[in-house]
Design an enzyme around this catalytic site. Structure first.
Site: not given
Length: 221
Positions: A8, A32, A36, A65
């Site tokens: 990540s 990854h 946000m 993500h």
């Protein structure tokens, strides 16, 4: 069951993002990226432009993500940016079926994530439409948190549900994954391992990534 390592970049030096990714590419299966928005979670990281900026510098699958209030709104831009997969939080979706279809229709592998306190039942009705399930092992929003062992039974239950579904759905873990907690995740049935601080917080990220690769290969053998 193929076991995949997904370093990540949340914990990487973002000013040197392409170089940081190159350090771990040899050991990594996926890269990854945590998007946000400062609303769904308190932290603010990056969006599709960073995914697009990284895409020319790696051939690896970009695993995105989405910790954002409106994940569907980002899907067209992420597809254009070259994202391989998009994992959306079930808590942020008014209509998961529509969102999953939209992601797949844009050529991305759709996934669903859930916070530690969200029951697994929230994603089980969608196992026929997802390529990945992510039961978070920390509260989403910040790197460096301690692993929540209380999520392990949920991971095991997700693995059982995936077996019963008879589809090749990846089962990812993200949050506090390190050399001590990864074997517990393996035992519970996880097969994609997001590792941030334990790789990019190490003195030698390349060596740390290779150590995780060796751990996964040894466990798989």
């Amino acid at each position: 069951m193929t076991r995949r390592l997904a370093p990540s970049v949340l914990n990487a030096d973002l000013a040197q993002l392409a170089d940081q990714v190159r350090l771990v590419e040899e050991a990594a299966d996926w890269i990854h990226l945590d998007l946000m928005d400062g609303h769904f979670v308190p932290n603010l990281t990056f969006g599709p432009p960073v995914v697009a900026a990284l895409r020319p510098y790696t051939d690896h699958y970009l695993d995105c993500h989405l910790m954002v209030t409106d994940p569907e709104a980002l899907l067209p831009a992420l597809a254009e940016a070259g994202a391989g997969g998009v994992t959306m939080h079930v808590e942020a979706l008014d209509d998961p079926v529509r969102a999953l279809r939209a992601a797949a229709g844009l050529g991305m592998a759709p996934g669903l994530a859930l916070r530690p306190g969200t029951p697994l039942q929230a994603v089980l009705p969608h196992l026929d439409a997802v390529d990945l399930v992510l039961p978070m092992t920390v509260e989403p929003g910040f790197g460096g948190q301690a692993f929540d062992d209380g999520v392990l039974p949920k991971i095991a239950a997700a693995r059982d549900a995936i077996r019963r579904a008879g589809r090749p759905v990846a089962l990812q873990v993200d949050g506090g994954v390190n050399a001590a907690t990864l074997p517990r995740c393996l035992d519970a049935g996880a097969d994609v391992f997001v590792v941030g601080t334990a790789i990019f917080g190490a003195d030698d990220p390349a060596a740390a990534a290779k150590a995780f690769r060796a751990l996964l290969d040894r466990e798989e053998g």
